[in-house]
Design a protein around this motif. Structure first.
Motif, PDB file in Angstrom:
ATOM      1  N   GLY A  81       0.800  -1.217   0.000  1.00  0.00           N
ATOM      2  CA  GLY A  81       0.000   0.000   0.000  1.00  0.00           C
ATOM      3  C   GLY A  81       0.833   1.267   0.000  1.00  0.00           C
ATOM      4  N   LEU A  82       2.138   1.154   0.191  1.00  0.00           N
ATOM      5  CA  LEU A  82       2.997   2.327   0.237  1.00  0.00           C
ATOM      6  C   LEU A  82       3.132   2.987  -1.131  1.00  0.00           C
ATOM      7  CD1 LEU A  82       4.756   4.052   2.095  1.00  0.00           C
ATOM      8  CD2 LEU A  82       6.651   2.472   1.648  1.00  0.00           C
ATOM      9  N   GLU A  83       3.023   2.187  -2.177  1.00  0.00           N
ATOM     10  CA  GLU A  83       3.161   2.734  -3.535  1.00  0.00           C
ATOM     11  C   GLU A  83       2.107   3.800  -3.814  1.00  0.00           C
ATOM     12  OE1 GLU A  83       4.152   1.027  -8.015  1.00  0.00           O
ATOM     13  OE2 GLU A  83       3.325  -0.323  -6.484  1.00  0.00           O
ATOM     14  N   SER A 127       9.760  -3.426   5.933  1.00  0.00           N
ATOM     15  CA  SER A 127      10.191  -4.799   6.210  1.00  0.00           C
ATOM     16  C   SER A 127      10.253  -5.595   4.916  1.00  0.00           C
ATOM     17  CB  SER A 127       9.211  -5.471   7.183  1.00  0.00           C
ATOM     18  OG  SER A 127       9.200  -4.797   8.421  1.00  0.00           O
ATOM     19  N   LEU A 128      11.403  -6.204   4.655  1.00  0.00           N
ATOM     20  CA  LEU A 128      11.567  -7.097   3.512  1.00  0.00           C
ATOM     21  C   LEU A 128      12.662  -8.099   3.865  1.00  0.00           C
ATOM     22  CD1 LEU A 128      10.790  -7.874   0.606  1.00  0.00           C
ATOM     23  CD2 LEU A 128      12.665  -6.400  -0.177  1.00  0.00           C
ATOM     24  N   ASP A 129      12.294  -9.348   4.003  1.00  0.00           N
ATOM     25  CA  ASP A 129      13.214 -10.367   4.500  1.00  0.00           C
ATOM     26  C   ASP A 129      13.945 -11.136   3.408  1.00  0.00           C
ATOM     27  OD1 ASP A 129      12.314  -9.813   7.128  1.00  0.00           O
ATOM     28  OD2 ASP A 129      10.593 -11.148   6.836  1.00  0.00           O
ATOM     29  N   THR A 130      13.498 -11.007   2.171  1.00  0.00           N
ATOM     30  CA  THR A 130      14.059 -11.836   1.103  1.00  0.00           C
ATOM     31  C   THR A 130      13.906 -11.158  -0.246  1.00  0.00           C
ATOM     32  OG1 THR A 130      13.877 -13.984  -0.026  1.00  0.00           O
ATOM     33  CG2 THR A 130      11.862 -13.074   0.925  1.00  0.00           C
ATOM     34  N   LEU A 131      14.816 -11.492  -1.171  1.00  0.00           N
ATOM     35  CA  LEU A 131      14.715 -11.030  -2.550  1.00  0.00           C
ATOM     36  C   LEU A 131      14.024 -12.052  -3.437  1.00  0.00           C
ATOM     37  CD1 LEU A 131      18.300  -9.519  -2.957  1.00  0.00           C
ATOM     38  CD2 LEU A 131      16.168  -8.310  -2.426  1.00  0.00           C
ATOM     39  N   ARG A 132      13.712 -13.221  -2.890  1.00  0.00           N
ATOM     40  CA  ARG A 132      13.139 -14.313  -3.673  1.00  0.00           C
ATOM     41  C   ARG A 132      11.631 -14.391  -3.439  1.00  0.00           C
ATOM     42  NH1 ARG A 132      18.065 -17.391  -1.501  1.00  0.00           N
ATOM     43  NH2 ARG A 132      16.635 -18.492  -0.109  1.00  0.00           N
ATOM     44  N   PRO A 133      10.834 -14.208  -4.488  1.00  0.00           N
ATOM     45  CA  PRO A 133       9.378 -14.207  -4.323  1.00  0.00           C
ATOM     46  C   PRO A 133       8.833 -15.481  -3.684  1.00  0.00           C
ATOM     47  CG  PRO A 133       9.951 -13.328  -6.468  1.00  0.00           C
ATOM     48  CD  PRO A 133      11.222 -13.852  -5.880  1.00  0.00           C
ATOM     49  N   ASP A 134       9.400 -16.637  -4.005  1.00  0.00           N
ATOM     50  CA  ASP A 134       8.894 -17.877  -3.431  1.00  0.00           C
ATOM     51  C   ASP A 134       9.176 -17.956  -1.934  1.00  0.00           C
ATOM     52  OD1 ASP A 134      11.642 -18.046  -4.120  1.00  0.00           O
ATOM     53  OD2 ASP A 134      11.577 -20.233  -3.997  1.00  0.00           O
ATOM     54  N   GLN A 189       6.137  -8.263  -4.994  1.00  0.00           N
ATOM     55  CA  GLN A 189       6.286  -7.154  -5.931  1.00  0.00           C
ATOM     56  C   GLN A 189       5.668  -5.877  -5.370  1.00  0.00           C
ATOM     57  OE1 GLN A 189       8.193  -7.412  -8.715  1.00  0.00           O
ATOM     58  NE2 GLN A 189       7.982  -5.187  -8.741  1.00  0.00           N
ATOM     59  N   ASP A 190       4.609  -6.010  -4.578  1.00  0.00           N
ATOM     60  CA  ASP A 190       3.993  -4.832  -3.963  1.00  0.00           C
ATOM     61  C   ASP A 190       4.959  -4.142  -3.004  1.00  0.00           C
ATOM     62  OD1 ASP A 190       1.491  -5.163  -5.230  1.00  0.00           O
ATOM     63  OD2 ASP A 190       0.899  -6.655  -3.760  1.00  0.00           O
TER      64      ASP A 190
END
Length: 329
Positions: free
Chosen positions: A101-103, A120-127, A139-140
């Protein structure tokens, strides 16, 4: 002034705006979610602004951090920020968010007076993101980060928690990505604040583990205690700087002696520490018609009783009854 018996003075207020969240991170809550607070239990927008005003004008608070749950789920968020930006003296204001929702809100938050964000973002891997959050919203979050940077909510800080068997191999990749995108990365040790009470010390990725992993690819130079002050993160220059990386080691390297924080939950309770099992009710006093002076007196009394440390190393330590989503980060 919010002072305790150990001489620490609280100047940093963390305000939880809601206990609700649109992710289900494995280290925070169960897949089915939690029993959320009812609307009558939540502080209203006016009540939140009043308490922040008392904290800023009467109690010496200079920084306000809006948290949750997920604060972007609070309908009146932009208005709350705008009203707090009008206070004299004006506090520094930041937001901790999962980025969903920040976008679509970053520009409005900046215009309202928000200074910066932690995402907060813990990983670069979508899975892996889906496995850790039980939602397909990777992606959001990336879009929210980009929007925050473009809106000038800087420095944009990224918070990452590493979990064994999921993303514990990603520390160097996360740092390389953060440096490339001009984000300041903070690794946070997993803390005993999950609703399931499933945290185990011997199952966590420690600050030492993180630094060893990062040092395999980067040259890290300690920034030093003088630069750190009361900040929770120890920071290192990356390859000589100017990029920095931080580690918040609440479990293995506690920083309680320099703590300058006081916390307000979404239902109007003062908490002196993330790991406290006691709260002091301001909502009831506020709704009884008490004047500002009485609310300030009770807040001071609550902070005077702040304990020396978190108690994490005490064999009798018990997790707080309420999880991170209810307490506010």
């Amino acid at each position: 002034m919010l002072i305790d018996t150990y001489g620490r003075v609280a100047t940093d207020l963390r305000v939880s705006l809601t206990d609700r969240c649109n992710l289900r991170c494995t280290y925070c809550m169960p897949e089915e979610g939690l029993q959320w607070l009812g609307k009558p239990d939540l502080l209203t927008d006016d009540e939140i602004v009043r308490l922040i005003r008392i904290a800023v004008t009467d109690l010496g608070i200079t920084e306000v951090r809006f948290t949750g749950g997920e604060p972007l789920l609070r309908p009146g968020l932009v208005g709350i920020v705008e009203r707090c930006a009008a206070l004299e003296p004006r506090p520094k204001m930041s937001l901790t968010t999962n980025g969903i929702g920040l976008e679509r809100t970053a520009e409005a938050l900046k215009a309202a007076g928000l200074d910066r964000v932690n995402v907060s973002l813990d990983t670069l891997r979508p899975d892996v993101f889906t496995a850790m959050t039980r939602r397909k919203r990777h992606q959001d979050v990336l879009g929210g980060l980009d929007a925050a940077r473009s809106a000038g909510l800087t420095p944009v800080k990224v918070n990452a928690v590493l979990m064994p068997g999921l993303n514990d191999d990603e520390a160097p990749d996360l740092l390389a990505w953060a440096v490339e995108n001009d984000y300041e990365l903070r690794f946070i040790e997993q803390m005993p604040l999950d609703a399931q009470h499933g945290w185990k010390r011997d199952g966590m990725v420690t600050a030492g583990d993180i630094l060893t992993s990062l040092s395999s690819r980067f040259d890290l130079t300690p920034e030093g205690d003088d630069e750190r002050g009361s900040a929770p993160a120890e920071r290192w220059l990356v390859d000589g700087g100017p990029a920095r990386v931080g580690v918040i080691a609440s479990v293995t390297r506690p920083f309680c002696r320099a703590c300058d924080r006081t916390r307000l939950t979404a239902d109007g309770q003062v908490r002196t520490c993330l790991f406290a099992r006691e709260e002091s009710d301001l909502r009831g006093t506020l709704r009884s018609g008490a004047p500002d002076e009485e609310i300030a007196r009770l807040w001071k009394l609550a902070m005077w009783g702040k304990k020396a440390g978190s108690g994490l190393d005490d064999p009798s330590f018990l997790q707080p009854d309420r999880p991170m989503s209810a307490i506010g980060g």
